[in-house]
Structure formats: C-alpha cells, structure tokens
Scaffold this active site. Structure first.
Site, PDB file in Angstrom:
ATOM      1  N   TYR A  15      40.899  45.718  38.170  1.00  0.00           N
ATOM      2  CA  TYR A  15      40.407  46.660  37.414  1.00  0.00           C
ATOM      3  C   TYR A  15      39.947  48.053  38.078  1.00  0.00           C
ATOM      4  O   TYR A  15      39.249  48.801  37.583  1.00  0.00           O
ATOM      5  CB  TYR A  15      39.035  46.047  36.884  1.00  0.00           C
ATOM      6  CG  TYR A  15      39.228  44.867  36.030  1.00  0.00           C
ATOM      7  CD1 TYR A  15      39.814  44.999  34.598  1.00  0.00           C
ATOM      8  CD2 TYR A  15      38.991  43.628  36.683  1.00  0.00           C
ATOM      9  CE1 TYR A  15      39.994  44.042  33.948  1.00  0.00           C
ATOM     10  CE2 TYR A  15      39.168  42.427  35.808  1.00  0.00           C
ATOM     11  CZ  TYR A  15      39.645  42.462  34.542  1.00  0.00           C
ATOM     12  OH  TYR A  15      39.996  41.571  33.799  1.00  0.00           O
ATOM     13  N   ASP A  17      41.843  50.551  39.090  1.00  0.00           N
ATOM     14  CA  ASP A  17      42.549  51.825  38.770  1.00  0.00           C
ATOM     15  C   ASP A  17      41.882  52.193  37.496  1.00  0.00           C
ATOM     16  O   ASP A  17      41.473  53.510  37.571  1.00  0.00           O
ATOM     17  CB  ASP A  17      44.006  51.357  38.581  1.00  0.00           C
ATOM     18  CG  ASP A  17      44.739  50.778  39.727  1.00  0.00           C
ATOM     19  OD1 ASP A  17      45.062  51.218  40.876  1.00  0.00           O
ATOM     20  OD2 ASP A  17      45.180  49.477  39.248  1.00  0.00           O
ATOM     21  N   TYR A 193      37.744  38.270  45.464  1.00  0.00           N
ATOM     22  CA  TYR A 193      38.986  37.884  45.299  1.00  0.00           C
ATOM     23  C   TYR A 193      38.885  36.142  45.751  1.00  0.00           C
ATOM     24  O   TYR A 193      38.074  35.768  46.296  1.00  0.00           O
ATOM     25  CB  TYR A 193      40.092  38.292  46.116  1.00  0.00           C
ATOM     26  CG  TYR A 193      40.228  39.798  45.902  1.00  0.00           C
ATOM     27  CD1 TYR A 193      40.578  40.485  44.541  1.00  0.00           C
ATOM     28  CD2 TYR A 193      39.653  40.651  46.877  1.00  0.00           C
ATOM     29  CE1 TYR A 193      40.584  41.819  44.146  1.00  0.00           C
ATOM     30  CE2 TYR A 193      39.736  42.131  46.506  1.00  0.00           C
ATOM     31  CZ  TYR A 193      40.245  42.751  45.366  1.00  0.00           C
ATOM     32  OH  TYR A 193      40.095  43.974  45.155  1.00  0.00           O
ATOM     33  N   ARG A 271      34.193  44.024  45.711  1.00  0.00           N
ATOM     34  CA  ARG A 271      35.416  44.069  46.142  1.00  0.00           C
ATOM     35  C   ARG A 271      35.989  45.336  46.067  1.00  0.00           C
ATOM     36  O   ARG A 271      35.622  46.184  45.233  1.00  0.00           O
ATOM     37  CB  ARG A 271      36.219  42.902  45.679  1.00  0.00           C
ATOM     38  CG  ARG A 271      36.378  42.978  44.056  1.00  0.00           C
ATOM     39  CD  ARG A 271      37.193  41.870  43.426  1.00  0.00           C
ATOM     40  NE  ARG A 271      37.552  42.339  42.244  1.00  0.00           N
ATOM     41  CZ  ARG A 271      38.188  41.498  41.276  1.00  0.00           C
ATOM     42  NH1 ARG A 271      38.123  39.936  41.464  1.00  0.00           N
ATOM     43  NH2 ARG A 271      39.255  41.788  40.265  1.00  0.00           N
ATOM     44  N   GLY A 272      37.392  45.364  46.303  1.00  0.00           N
ATOM     45  CA  GLY A 272      38.537  46.587  45.833  1.00  0.00           C
ATOM     46  C   GLY A 272      37.762  47.983  46.193  1.00  0.00           C
ATOM     47  O   GLY A 272      37.391  48.116  47.473  1.00  0.00           O
ATOM     48  N   GLU A 273      37.439  48.678  45.158  1.00  0.00           N
ATOM     49  CA  GLU A 273      37.259  50.056  45.538  1.00  0.00           C
ATOM     50  C   GLU A 273      35.983  50.369  44.681  1.00  0.00           C
ATOM     51  O   GLU A 273      35.076  50.864  45.347  1.00  0.00           O
ATOM     52  CB  GLU A 273      38.249  51.266  44.976  1.00  0.00           C
ATOM     53  CG  GLU A 273      37.937  52.497  45.205  1.00  0.00           C
ATOM     54  CD  GLU A 273      39.127  53.467  45.473  1.00  0.00           C
ATOM     55  OE1 GLU A 273      40.180  53.189  45.869  1.00  0.00           O
ATOM     56  OE2 GLU A 273      39.022  54.649  44.935  1.00  0.00           O
ATOM     57  N   ASP A 274      36.079  50.240  43.346  1.00  0.00           N
ATOM     58  CA  ASP A 274      34.982  50.750  42.628  1.00  0.00           C
ATOM     59  C   ASP A 274      33.579  50.084  42.730  1.00  0.00           C
ATOM     60  O   ASP A 274      32.540  50.613  43.051  1.00  0.00           O
ATOM     61  CB  ASP A 274      35.218  50.861  41.044  1.00  0.00           C
ATOM     62  CG  ASP A 274      34.293  51.758  40.351  1.00  0.00           C
ATOM     63  OD1 ASP A 274      33.888  52.755  40.730  1.00  0.00           O
ATOM     64  OD2 ASP A 274      33.759  51.237  39.419  1.00  0.00           O
ATOM     65  N   SER A 275      33.573  48.829  42.579  1.00  0.00           N
ATOM     66  CA  SER A 275      32.456  47.983  42.730  1.00  0.00           C
ATOM     67  C   SER A 275      31.836  48.078  44.381  1.00  0.00           C
ATOM     68  O   SER A 275      30.693  48.068  44.677  1.00  0.00           O
ATOM     69  CB  SER A 275      32.692  46.426  42.637  1.00  0.00           C
ATOM     70  OG  SER A 275      33.705  45.941  43.349  1.00  0.00           O
TER      71      SER A 275
END
Ligand code: TRH
Length: 377
Positions: A15, A17, A193, A271-275
């Site tokens: 989610y 992107d 993840y 995780r990832g970028e936005d969160s």
C-alpha cells in the site's frame, strides 16, 4: 489561475505507492489550492485506504482529488502544468508526447522513495535530461534540510497533540474499533511483513509484568501470528490471550483512522514508507520493518536512518533500540533486545517526541513541491 497537477501511481505491491500519492494529492488540494488528478492503475488498493471510494469508477472526486483509473489503453488527455511520476513509474507514451507538444511548458517530476542516506540531498532537485525537451527533475523526500522533506499536513501535530491529551477521544476511537482498554495496559500496534523475529518478541510480551494489548490490523503479519498462537485462520475482531499479552485483530482502517491508532498506542511497529513516517509524527517509540530489497540493500537504508535517529539519544538507550531494530529486520531472536528497550523506555519516549518536533520544523514535502514549481516558473 489554479495550477493543475497530474500524479501517476502504479501500485507495485502493498500500500506504500498509493499511500504516499493519495496522501500527497489530498494535501496539495487542501493546502495549496491546486487541482489534482491522481492516476492509479489498481483501484482495489486505493479503496483499502479510502473505503468510501468506488472501485469501478473511471473517475471520481474524493476529498477534492479527481481519482482516475489509469487505463491499460491510454486515452489522450490534456497534460497538467505539473506532472509527478511517483517512484519512477513509466508514464503512458502518448501522454509524454502530449507533454512535449503542449503550448505552455510542463514541469515533470520523478518523486523518489524515501531514504535517509547521505547522497539524497546531493541528488534532490537535479535535472534528468529528456530528449523531447520537457524539463524533468528528481525529487527526493528525506530527513535533511537539503532534501524534499516528509509528508506532513499543516495541522497534523496540533491534531495529534490534542488527541493524545484527550483521554475520552482516545477511548471513543478505540471503542469504535471494538477495542476496550484494559486497566493500566500498554498499547502496541503491529503492522509488519512476514517476520521470523515475531515469535520471540511475542514470547517476551507474554512474560511482561504489565498487561499488554497488541492491536494488529489485517495484513501480511497475521500468518506468523496465527502460527505462534496455534489457531485457525485469524479473522478481524478475533481476540486471544497468552499470559499478560492480549491480542486483537483489527480491520484495515482508513489512513486518517490509522493515524489515530498510532497516536493511541504507546509503541508502534510499522513498515514500508508511509506508516514509517506516520509513526514518527505520532511522537511515540516505534520499530520499523523496512521493505526488503535484493542484496540486502535495505539494511544500508535502515542503518542510515538509525544513524540520524539515534543522534543525541543517550548511548545505552540508543544501543538497545539499535539491537532491537536489527533483530526485528534480520528475523532474529528479539526478546532480549526488547527487554533492554524496556529498561530505557522513558528516554526512548522522550526522544521520539523530540525527533518529531525537530523533523516538523522542516518544510513538508507538499510545500516543497509547490515551492519548487513556483521557483521553476
Ligand atoms: O504497504 P507498505 O509495505 O508499502 C510498501 C512501501 O511503501 C515500500 O517502500 C514500497 O516499495 C512497497 O510498498 C511497494 O507500507 P507503507 O508504505 O507503510 O504503506 C501502508 C499504507 O497503508 C500507509 O499509507 C498506511 C496505510 N494503512 C491504512 O490506511 N490503514 C491501516 O489499517 C494500515 C495498517 C495501514
């Protein structure tokens, strides 16, 4: 006249992107009075973040943004004044041709992934030469003043502080998710993840002398959680208890609700970028599960961020946090380092708030983009 912006988002996986581009599009409309079209190739991912959206609509207005299905077979449209290609997604050929042919010149930006690495400030804003004459630039989000900054809505911190100061608001919000706060419980959210470190961390949580409530929005980590619990397939609203650890599966909520979940918790696994960025605006200690890349390239990114984040942190607290983050990302035993994190909780909590305020003193990404356009004109 209002400038027009086209943002192109190709959903690679997960989610992040759509999470970043949807947030950016909303903020540009709300705070910079521009007209935004958000082109998304997978509306099903968008609907998870914006549940009121229509998965079938070719075009729809959501929160002032014109959200358009990016069709496989591109139909000609008039290009916007500013075109953002998110994360190097490839624009439709016909659209690029139309950009070059447009009477009024077009600013073309490649919005890159977030990284704390040193080279980012040096590459931010550099031109990328194009054979068709359109001016294209690299735009790098980041943590340093030389970068494009981080996504942060104008009144985000004020809203967050007001929410955290209002016990009833927190209680009511959690209640709306079906969460009843237990007396004196420490609240933790978990968004990650698949992770081999999870079991040892959960073991440690069961042994904690405090009551812990672990809130887990639906997602990829549920399979590991289920295995650790030894239960059937986990469903939204399922609850389990092991020792002092109370676990509850939550629905995947809208972006704004997810913010409030992060603000409600004492500790967030993201995780990832936005969160990852949103956890920093929550002003609470957190752990980042970084998106894995080939050849362990992500570990350099992890260390680059840690190096910045740990500056000015008391040495022992910094060591504890670093060990826990590394164990979490390497899928190794994380119970011992989690124990050390407990020993330095007050220092880590203070640091999280300080870091948030320090980052918030810099220009946000949407404002930086709007200014970049004005300077370019
Ligand atoms: O979903 P992600 O793992 O996205 C990743 C990363 O962005 C990565 O860099 C990228 O390369 C890859 O996708 C393709 O994690 P991220 O970035 O945190 O995005 C999740 C989004 O989901 C974020 O906008 C927050 C939102 N969210 C909700 O709106 N509701 C929820 O309940 C939860 C758990 C998340």
């Amino acid at each position: 006249m209002r400038s027009t912006w086209d943002i192109f988002c190709s959903v690679v996986d997960n989610y992040g992107d759509i999470g970043v581009t949807w947030r950016l599009a909303r903020q540009l409309v709300a705070e910079h009075e521009v007209a935004v079209r958000l082109w998304v190739d997978d509306l099903s991912a968008f609907v998870r973040l914006c549940p009121q959206a229509d998965m079938q609509a070719a075009q729809q207005i959501q929160q002032g943004v014109r959200v358009c299905q990016w069709p496989k077979s591109w139909q000609p449209v008039e290009p916007a004044d500013v075109v953002i290609e998110a994360f190097a997604c490839e624009l439709p050929e016909l659209y690029v041709t139309a950009m070059a042919a447009r009477k009024q010149k077009v600013l073309w930006l490649n919005l890159e992934y977030l990284s704390a690495e040193d080279w980012v400030a040096g590459c931010h804003g550099l031109p990328s030469l194009q054979s068709n004459g359109v001016q294209k630039f690299f735009f790098f989000p980041g943590f340093s003043t030389g970068s494009g900054g981080l996504l942060r809505e104008r009144d985000l911190l004020a809203q967050r502080l007001a929410f955290q100061a209002d016990r009833l608001a927190r209680y009511a919000f959690l209640h709306s998710l079906g969460v009843e706060l237990l007396e004196g419980a420490r609240l933790i959210s978990l968004f990650a993840y698949e992770n081999k470190a999870l079991a040892s961390w959960l073991d440690a949580l069961t042994r904690d002398s405090r009551v812990i409530q672990l809130l887990v929005p639906e997602g990829r980590v549920l399979a590991d959680l289920q295995m650790w619990l030894g239960t059937d397939k986990l469903q939204v609203r399922d609850r389990h208890r092991r020792g002092n650890l109370h676990i509850q599966v939550l629905p995947f909520v809208s972006q704004d609700e997810y913010d409030r979940l992060l603000w409600s918790c004492d500790f967030n696994a993201v995780r990832g970028e936005d969160s990852f960025v949103r956890a920093q605006w929550a002003g609470r200690p957190f752990v980042w599960h970084i998106y894995q890349q080939a050849d362990n390239a992500h570990m350099e990114k992890l260390d680059a961020f840690l190096q910045l984040y740990q500056q000015d942190m008391p040495a022992e607290a910094s060591d504890a946090l670093g060990r826990f983050w590394h164990a979490w990302n390497a899928g190794q035993e994380a119970g011992d380092s989690w124990g050390k994190v407990q020993d330095h909780w007050p220092a880590l909590a203070l640091h999280a708030e300080r870091w948030c305020l320090q980052q918030a003193s810099q220009r946000d990404l949407a404002a930086a983009l709007a200014q970049f356009y004005l300077n370019w004109l």
